[in-house]
Write an enzyme that holds these catalytic residues in place. Sequence first.
Site, PDB file in Angstrom:
ATOM      1  N   GLU A  88       0.708  -1.342   0.170  1.00  0.00           N
ATOM      2  CA  GLU A  88       0.057   0.065  -0.054  1.00  0.00           C
ATOM      3  C   GLU A  88       0.839   1.145  -0.027  1.00  0.00           C
ATOM      4  OE1 GLU A  88      -2.475  -0.219   3.265  1.00  0.00           O
ATOM      5  OE2 GLU A  88      -2.912  -2.218   3.261  1.00  0.00           O
TER       6      GLU A  88
ATOM      7  N   LYS B 145       2.278   4.438   1.227  1.00  0.00           N
ATOM      8  CA  LYS B 145       2.161   4.981   2.891  1.00  0.00           C
ATOM      9  C   LYS B 145       1.752   6.514   2.595  1.00  0.00           C
ATOM     10  CE  LYS B 145       5.087   5.035   6.974  1.00  0.00           C
ATOM     11  NZ  LYS B 145       4.850   6.483   7.162  1.00  0.00           N
TER      12      LYS B 145
ATOM     13  N   ASP C 258       1.378  10.209   3.684  1.00  0.00           N
ATOM     14  CA  ASP C 258       1.915  11.233   4.494  1.00  0.00           C
ATOM     15  C   ASP C 258       0.943  11.921   5.256  1.00  0.00           C
ATOM     16  OD1 ASP C 258       3.869  12.615   5.991  1.00  0.00           O
ATOM     17  OD2 ASP C 258       4.676  13.632   4.344  1.00  0.00           O
TER      18      ASP C 258
ATOM     19  N   TYR D  48      -7.145   1.752   5.812  1.00  0.00           N
ATOM     20  CA  TYR D  48      -6.318   0.766   5.496  1.00  0.00           C
ATOM     21  C   TYR D  48      -6.379  -0.356   6.693  1.00  0.00           C
ATOM     22  CZ  TYR D  48      -3.761   3.051   9.544  1.00  0.00           C
ATOM     23  OH  TYR D  48      -3.557   3.679  10.766  1.00  0.00           O
TER      24      TYR D  48
ATOM     25  N   LYS E 140      10.551   2.874   3.560  1.00  0.00           N
ATOM     26  CA  LYS E 140      10.587   4.347   3.260  1.00  0.00           C
ATOM     27  C   LYS E 140      11.157   4.851   2.023  1.00  0.00           C
ATOM     28  CE  LYS E 140       9.106   6.873   6.175  1.00  0.00           C
ATOM     29  NZ  LYS E 140       9.638   7.168   7.417  1.00  0.00           N
TER      30      LYS E 140
ATOM     31  N   CYS F  49      30.838  14.648  33.105  1.00  0.00           N
ATOM     32  CA  CYS F  49      29.649  15.187  32.641  1.00  0.00           C
ATOM     33  C   CYS F  49      29.683  16.575  32.649  1.00  0.00           C
ATOM     34  CB  CYS F  49      28.708  14.692  33.751  1.00  0.00           C
ATOM     35  SG  CYS F  49      26.849  15.248  33.598  1.00  0.00           S
TER      36      CYS F  49
ATOM     37  N   CYS G  70      27.194  18.013  35.933  1.00  0.00           N
ATOM     38  CA  CYS G  70      27.637  17.851  37.307  1.00  0.00           C
ATOM     39  C   CYS G  70      29.262  17.598  37.671  1.00  0.00           C
ATOM     40  CB  CYS G  70      26.904  16.591  38.029  1.00  0.00           C
ATOM     41  SG  CYS G  70      27.363  14.996  37.062  1.00  0.00           S
TER      42      CYS G  70
ATOM     43  N   CYS H 128      26.649   9.555  32.567  1.00  0.00           N
ATOM     44  CA  CYS H 128      26.944  10.023  33.528  1.00  0.00           C
ATOM     45  C   CYS H 128      26.275   9.056  34.723  1.00  0.00           C
ATOM     46  CB  CYS H 128      26.195  11.471  33.758  1.00  0.00           C
ATOM     47  SG  CYS H 128      26.465  11.927  35.474  1.00  0.00           S
TER      48      CYS H 128
ATOM     49  N   CYS I 248      22.929  13.759  39.432  1.00  0.00           N
ATOM     50  CA  CYS I 248      23.217  14.823  38.408  1.00  0.00           C
ATOM     51  C   CYS I 248      21.841  15.545  38.185  1.00  0.00           C
ATOM     52  CB  CYS I 248      23.694  14.363  37.221  1.00  0.00           C
ATOM     53  SG  CYS I 248      23.719  15.444  35.793  1.00  0.00           S
TER      54      CYS I 248
END
Length: 672
Positions: free
Chosen positions: A118, A120, A122, A233, A321, A415, A418, A433, A438
């Site tokens: 089918e 697709k 949008d 569908y 796609k 990090c 922190c 981290c 944090c």
Amino acid sequence: MSDAIDPAVIKRIEQLRAQLHQHNHRYYILDDPEVSDAQYDRMMRELIALETAHPQFYSPDSPSSRVGAAPLSGFETVSHTVAMLSLDNGFDDSDILDFDRRVKRQLRVEDEIFYTAEPKMDGLAVELVYENGVLTTASTRGDGATGELITDNVRTIRTVPLVLQAGDNLQIPEILVVRGEVFIGVDGFRRLNEQRLKDQLPPFANPRNAAAGSLRQLDSRITAKRPLEIFLYNVGMSSATVPESHWETLQMLKRYGFRVNPLIRPRITISQVLEYYRELSANRHQLPYDIDGMVIKVDQVDLQVQLGATSRSPRWAIAYKFEAQEETTRVMDITVQVGRTGALTPVAHLEPVKVGGAMVSRATLHNEDEVRRKDVRIGDTVLVRRAGDVIPEVVKVIESRRTGSEKPFVMPKNCPVCGTRVNRDKGEAVTRCINSSCSSQIKERIKHFASKKAFDIDGLGDKIVDQLVSRGLVKTFADIYRLDRESLIGLDRLGPKSADNLIRAIRSSRKISFSRFLYALGIRNVGEHVAGILADKFDSLAALMESAPEEVECIDGIGGVISESISSFFSLAENRASVRQLFDAGVEIYRNIRSKAGALEGKVFVLTGSLQRLSRAEAKQLIEHAGGTVTGSISRNTDFLVVGQSPGSKLDRAKGLGIEILDEETFKKMVS
């Protein structure tokens, strides 16, 4: 003087409605009108005049509902009968051939599998519910489990039948739930934007955004002016027997009066699927609407059932796609974001560029390995891809544009928020981290906890959370329930009235369903759908916390990765303490279960207005626990309307249909 209505008036209203439904079907579905536009308009005006003069004969399935209704104050939500899952994506032939091999392996067959292919669309996925052939509820896909109630808006779409067509010995089921894609065609989009420019309004960026915005108008009279269309569908659920193949199901939908895409190819082999994909891709720009790929479905329904689904997507379908839309731009900087699980994600800050109808200024670089593999540097000219709602990503670097001044990205050793030394486990692509204290992690966890799909604390938005964490007022989930008016008034842009409203929202959030509670905890890999599965399978949180990973893994739709995440989460003392603190703060979990033989078994309820002592979710839970059903709109099948303060148009509709109306106190006595 008698108030009796002339039977001829009633007969004429019914006659006009039947004729207009038939003319709508012939014009919008069959493309074969039998009357002129002027004659159709005269019939519609006559019907509207009769309904206006005799409002007691109001019916939501009348063709006059195409013009829209009075504005709503906001959208309600509704649970889908069957989850509207997402599709896995394929991006080249090898992905599709792998899908075919997986299907055969799982079915333990070597013969060819037949697929239906089918286009697709949008657009925006919706669910339509028909009761005894009449459209009663329409909702957006939402998160897959629940969506926004948009019934009045969908009724304005001319290609949506308000009543199902009967004939050809076709049985009209008591309940029929169908799924479709709402979209705006190329010509309709052009005309819409031309009109907006004439009205000195900004044009829409693309047809999909225009369709989504049109469906989410609180005033359905605005929606009625937008050129929305729909293709159906699939069937989500039916009380009648459904055909044995997906293709036959689509033909059944056409006989009911639905519009089905004429470009669907039935019962083709995987090699024919790939051939058709190339044909669609080559001709996509000649179509009167936008498509972004092809959906491939196993045609035989019993095989679909055997294949089943994961927690996120069906195993019997995949989206192939088209190549995503791409543009070139420049990387101005690369920074690192810290998420609620501590994951460090590199983000490219781009020179703004329009991609696929949207302005893009940031793109994810996923992780350290991805940056290194693509060799993305600050200052590089890059190709950026965006497909639909997917987060933009950097596809590749255009090395020929390099000047030598570009700076390589280096993942920080500490990090950036922190300062704690970061860690990357062996076999993992993600750097984390490890400091659960944090502030960035705390902020993201609190935002997730308070979000609409979790504890739904209205008013506890990103900016408020940032301030609460930065000032040390909130470090744990339970700290939210210790906030008082004085501490909130001290925050920027939060006055006394807003503080009072937030305190009320926090208090009312204390009662929560088991599934939403699990989702709110932010366990890795446990989204809303998985949380619902777990809540259905376990009697209590304690039972889940003490369960072995093998026990969780064998649940349909879970698997090893999710079960390990759950086990790891509850093995940490700090997480157990966090849960205990919530209960100490007064949080209560109620069960997501429906009594098999409750006092309200078979009764249909609708809620309207603001209840004072119950949240809408609590009222819904009480009804379902007693065996009743909650729907989003009034129909002849509705048994009770529960009315709170400031009820909407549902009250008038219920009165017109003679439906029993309950105030909050009467309702509570009924369900207690």
